[in-house]
Each structure stands twice: as structure tokens, then as C-alpha cells.
Design a protein around this motif. Sequence first.
Motif, mmCIF file in Angstrom:
data_model
loop_
_atom_site.group_PDB
_atom_site.id
_atom_site.type_symbol
_atom_site.label_atom_id
_atom_site.label_comp_id
_atom_site.label_asym_id
_atom_site.label_seq_id
_atom_site.Cartn_x
_atom_site.Cartn_y
_atom_site.Cartn_z
ATOM 1 N N TRP A 364 0.832 -1.203 0.000
ATOM 2 C CA TRP A 364 0.000 0.000 0.000
ATOM 3 C C TRP A 364 0.867 1.254 0.000
ATOM 4 O O TRP A 364 0.509 2.271 -0.612
ATOM 5 C CB TRP A 364 -0.935 -0.003 1.204
ATOM 6 N N GLY A 368 0.868 4.134 -2.718
ATOM 7 C CA GLY A 368 0.750 5.547 -2.380
ATOM 8 C C GLY A 368 1.785 6.392 -3.099
ATOM 9 O O GLY A 368 1.471 7.461 -3.638
ATOM 10 N N GLY A 371 0.847 6.386 -6.741
ATOM 11 C CA GLY A 371 -0.403 7.115 -6.925
ATOM 12 C C GLY A 371 -0.222 8.616 -6.874
ATOM 13 O O GLY A 371 -0.810 9.357 -7.677
ATOM 14 N N THR A 398 -11.198 18.896 -7.454
ATOM 15 C CA THR A 398 -11.395 17.491 -7.095
ATOM 16 C C THR A 398 -10.097 16.705 -7.202
ATOM 17 O O THR A 398 -9.737 15.938 -6.298
ATOM 18 C CB THR A 398 -12.465 16.861 -8.008
ATOM 19 N N GLU A 401 -7.678 17.631 -4.297
ATOM 20 C CA GLU A 401 -8.028 17.073 -2.990
ATOM 21 C C GLU A 401 -7.890 15.551 -2.970
ATOM 22 O O GLU A 401 -7.657 14.958 -1.912
ATOM 23 C CB GLU A 401 -9.442 17.506 -2.615
ATOM 24 N N THR A 402 -7.992 14.923 -4.144
ATOM 25 C CA THR A 402 -7.877 13.462 -4.211
ATOM 26 C C THR A 402 -6.473 12.982 -3.878
ATOM 27 O O THR A 402 -6.293 11.850 -3.401
ATOM 28 C CB THR A 402 -8.280 12.973 -5.621
ATOM 29 N N SER A 404 -4.711 13.529 -1.509
ATOM 30 C CA SER A 404 -4.541 13.211 -0.091
ATOM 31 C C SER A 404 -4.760 11.725 0.190
ATOM 32 O O SER A 404 -4.290 11.213 1.215
ATOM 33 C CB SER A 404 -5.505 14.045 0.757
ATOM 34 N N ILE A 405 -5.450 11.011 -0.710
ATOM 35 C CA ILE A 405 -5.722 9.585 -0.471
ATOM 36 C C ILE A 405 -4.443 8.756 -0.546
ATOM 37 O O ILE A 405 -4.107 8.046 0.414
ATOM 38 C CB ILE A 405 -6.804 9.075 -1.444
ATOM 39 N N PRO A 406 -3.687 8.787 -1.667
ATOM 40 C CA PRO A 406 -2.436 8.010 -1.663
ATOM 41 C C PRO A 406 -1.420 8.525 -0.650
ATOM 42 O O PRO A 406 -0.621 7.739 -0.123
ATOM 43 C CB PRO A 406 -1.922 8.155 -3.101
ATOM 44 N N THR A 407 -1.450 9.832 -0.356
ATOM 45 C CA THR A 407 -0.564 10.338 0.698
ATOM 46 C C THR A 407 -0.923 9.707 2.036
ATOM 47 O O THR A 407 -0.041 9.390 2.847
ATOM 48 C CB THR A 407 -0.663 11.869 0.790
ATOM 49 N N GLY A 408 -2.215 9.494 2.259
ATOM 50 C CA GLY A 408 -2.650 8.835 3.486
ATOM 51 C C GLY A 408 -2.123 7.416 3.603
ATOM 52 O O GLY A 408 -1.823 6.948 4.715
ATOM 53 N N PHE A 409 -2.006 6.701 2.469
ATOM 54 C CA PHE A 409 -1.424 5.355 2.514
ATOM 55 C C PHE A 409 -0.021 5.398 3.128
ATOM 56 O O PHE A 409 0.365 4.526 3.918
ATOM 57 C CB PHE A 409 -1.320 4.766 1.102
#
Length: 627
Positions: A364, A368, A371, A398, A401-402, A404-409
Motif C-alpha cells: 500500500w 501511495g 499514486g 477534485t 483534494e484526491t 490526499s488519499i495516496p498520501t494517506g497510505f
Amino acid sequence: MATNEMQAQALNETGGGKTSFAISMLFPLFRATLWGLTGYFAAAWITAALLGSVIVNPLPATVGYIVGLVGWLMGSGLWEGWIRRAFGGAEAPAYTGVERYFRFGPDSKSTAVRYVVFNVVAFFFAGLAAMAIRVELLTPDSTGWWMSTIHYNMTFGIHGLMMLLAVAASVIVGGVGYYLVPLMLGVRNVVFPKLLGLSWWLLPPAAFAVFMSPTIGGFQTGWWGYPPLAQNSGSGIVFYVLGAATLLTASVLGAINIAGTMVYMRAKGMSLGRVPIFVWGLFAASTILIVEAPATFTGALMDLSDMILGSHFYTGPTGHPLAYMDQFWFLFHPEVYVFALPAFAIWLEILPAAAKRPLFARNWAIAGLVGVSMLGAMLGVHHYFTAVSPARMPIFMTFTETVSIPTGFIYLSAIGTLWGGRLKINAAVLLVLMAMMNFLVGGLTGIFNADVPADLQLHNTYWVVAHFHYTILGAVIFTWIAALYWWFPKVTGRKINEFWGKFHAWWFFVFFNCTFFPMFIAGIEGMNRRIAIYLPYLHGINLFISISAFLLGAGFLIPLANLVYSWRRGEKAEPNPWGSKGLEWQIKSPTPYIPFPEGTEPEVVGPNDNYAAGSKEPFVWVSTPSK
């Protein structure tokens, strides 16, 4: 897949002259400087004479820069070390001693060390420009006691461009990455070592040109070079464009090497799933440069063409300035991830070894990193929401802001690795933890810049300055110093002083936050960026920011002194002081010229970040059949 045996022949055919150390060390630098300056002034004067102009005008300055750059490269050893062979001459032997650090050559490790030295010097001078900016902002009005508004514009333009392309773009990718990639992949060198060597020799003349731009009129565009202001700026904008284009070229040459080495030159048994996480971070950053840099590079040359050839790509009745912004930000927002992705990967490389825990959710984390690099190309428009049509705003809001999802991984992988571990905190680990906290602030505040209604209020305020410095200085530079501390024993065979390393970490963290967190408040209160004048009610907070900045800047002398002193007199380090399972720590320290002994090579049998109790060693050494 290349093996050490396949690479041994070229690297073992090394030698060196019998000249004394001082001459062999200094001669290439002296010759490169002489040929570069002679080429510049001769070409500029001849061009100016033919045009009936002066050498500081845009076209003579452009021709002079190009000829001077060629002279510098030839003088550095590029002619005898590479090009002469194409004309039937003999190629000079590669130096294996200390001399290799001062001339063009194929050794990636010496290239990486030169990158570290260049980054430190560039950081120092760009930092002095930052201190000059904060001196000017000690008072609300531009009284001219320190610098005029024109010189202020030049100063922050030079500061921004140098900190981005001469420091942040290569502190981790260059100085750390180019040294470690071959060692981590179990190979003796990168795929195109001379191309990598060339990349460094492009840096000094490019940085020198940008710093010297005020001598031919300077530029008023900041670090962006926006037309039509660029065409109405000083002649120094030519040095801005040429310097930026040269620095970008150096970055792309390095990116080609990182990507090519990872794809084609891994050790036996190293599948993509076993590639070290740091190399994955560098690979993700490299793909951004390879794919997106050409658009911005082309935009810079088209901008230059408008200045010196009278074309109208971005100016005049047929020009379109917004097209330049599209090309510029197509790279220069993803460029932030070129800085940050290798820093993220260093976190995930150091934390498992320090906590003695397996890297949590490794796949993951890789997803990230990749991604973020894929989404990065779609985000640049949020830098100029004020200049685009309403139809584009929700689309790019959009996408932005998206990310932030792979950064969160990546963050979840780091937190999961720490969870339940027994973290041994040394100076490097402390800086990594601080970098994670800083980037968290930078990332959360970036959401407001991505949101159209909020961005329209915060655009061009000090909120943006604070956000940007939290992501770059707060994350990348913290991580760079952590990496220098962590791998210092590998390069020198000695340890840094842990007391002063931790002392500086806390100094850095405290005064960094005292400098940049108040900028969020100043931005909300209406403090505009990029200008030398502000309203008197903002004087108090600017005074606090400037004093904090001076203390922050002075603190950088601590790690510099620590590294220099430790290099000469530091405690000798054991072969693997951190108990790391990385392949780079399984060989002798300091790293010899040919890192893996001839006749043996590593075979990878597992991931290098599995520190679970009872896990087997990730590498075995196998014999290479003799010829």
C-alpha cells in the motif's frame, strides 16, 4: 537483468595519472572556470559587435551563456573523459582516488558527494537571500534603507528559484539517491554513469548565472518567469530562463538514470516487490520528471524566444500568456512531489530499522508513492484559480483534494510501522518524526488552497507562503538532514555527534514553527506575499517572524559544523551501526570505489524491511563464475 560481473569490466579499467594530488585535483576546476568565462565573454562580445549592441542585452547574453556552458563542460574533463573517444581519440582513465571528486567521471558515488557539497553551498546563498528578505520586512514601508522594491523582487525571485531547483530538487534525489540506488539494488553503478556525471557539471554554471542575473539588469517576475512581465523585465530574465532550463536538464538526466537502473540493473532475485522502498520513492519522483519536465522546459525556451527572437508564443496579438501558466504548472506543482516522495520513502526506510518492526502495509505504501506521482500532473491549475474559467475549477479542485488519499497510505504505513515498536530515537529518527509532523500541517493547510472558495480568499497571501514552506522546508529539508545523519557512517566510516544532532533538531523544529506558523495568521489577516510593503497593523507579527527566521537561519551552522567535525574527528562507526537489513549496510564502510568484491554478488531472497523476530536475512552472497 544486469549483474555485478557484467559491470566489473568497465569499472575495473581504471587508472589515473602520476601528477601530484594538488595539480590533478585543481586543474579541471581551474580549466573549466577559465574556458567557461572566456567562452561567455568572447561569444557575448562577438554577438554584440555583430548586432551593434552591448553584451548585457538578451541575445548576446544568451549566446554567451551557451558557449560558456560548453566551455565549462569541456574544461571539467568531459572532452577527454567521454567525447574525445567519439572522434577516434583515447578516452582518459577514470580516477579512483580523491581526485575523482573534482573532475568529470563515471563514479556515481563521487557524483553524489559533489551534489551534497553543491546543495549545501546553494542552500547557504539562497538562505542569505531569505535573510535579506526578512530584514526588509522588519519595517512596513520600503524606505530604501536596506533594498529598493526592485532589488527586493530580484532577491525573492533568486531565493525561490534556487531553493527549488538548486536545493530541494536534488538534496535527496541527488546527494542521497545517486549514492544509495546502486548499493541498494546490489549493482556497482547506475545504468548511464557518465550521463549522471554530466548532470552535476550542469549545476554550477546554471546557479551562478541566476545569482549573477542582477549584474545585467535582474528580473522582476519572481521565480515564475510569467509573460508578458518577463518581456518587460530586465535582461537578467535571460539568465533566469537559461539557468532554470539547465537545472531542469540536470534533474531529468538523473531521473533517467534512477528509472533505468531500477528497471534494468537489479541484483539477482530482486523482484519489483523486493525493491527497497527508498528506491521506489525515487522511481516515482523520476517518472514525474521524465513525463512532465519537457512541457515546462519547452515553455521556458518559448518564453526565451519571445524575448530574443521576437516570436509571439505568449505575447503580442497572437500570444496567450495563460498557455505559459499551463505549461509551467504542469511540472512545477508535481515538482513538489519530486521533492517530497523521496522524503516519504526515507521515512519508511529509516523507521522499520529504528523500531525493529516490519514495514507495515508495504504494498500500500508503494501504491501511495506511485499514486501521488500519477495524480500530480493533474493538480497545477489550483495555483491560478483566479485566472481560469469557472468550468475548470471544480475539476481541478477534485483532483487536487484526491491526492490526499495516496498520501494517506504513506502516513498509515509509517504509523503502523511505529505501532507497538520499541523506537530507538537518535538524531536522524527525531528529524524524521518532526518532518512527518511538519508535512501533516503543510498537507492539511493545502486543502484550503485546493478548495476554490477558500483559495480565492487566500490566494497570494502569506498563508500560501506558510503552507509551501511547511511542505518543503519542514518536510524535505528536515528529512535531508536526517538522511545525512543516518547514512553518514556509510560514506565516511564515522558517526555524527548525537548530542549536537538532537540539539539542532529541536532548534530547527522550534524556530521553524515560530517562523512559519505565524505566516498562516498573517495571511488570514491580509498580508500579501511577493511585495516589500505591508500595512502597519501587521508590523508586530512580521517583526516576530523575522527574528525567528534569523535564529532559524543561524541554526543551520550547527549541522554543518557537526558534519565537518565528525568527518574529520568523529567516533568511528561499526559496519552496521543501526542494525539495518538494507543491502548498502552489508558492505564495507566507507564504501570502496567498487562496492561489491569481484567474484561475488548478492542474491536477494526477501524484502529488506522485514524486522520481525525470526525473519531470515534478505540477502545471500553467491560466487560469480570466473571467466
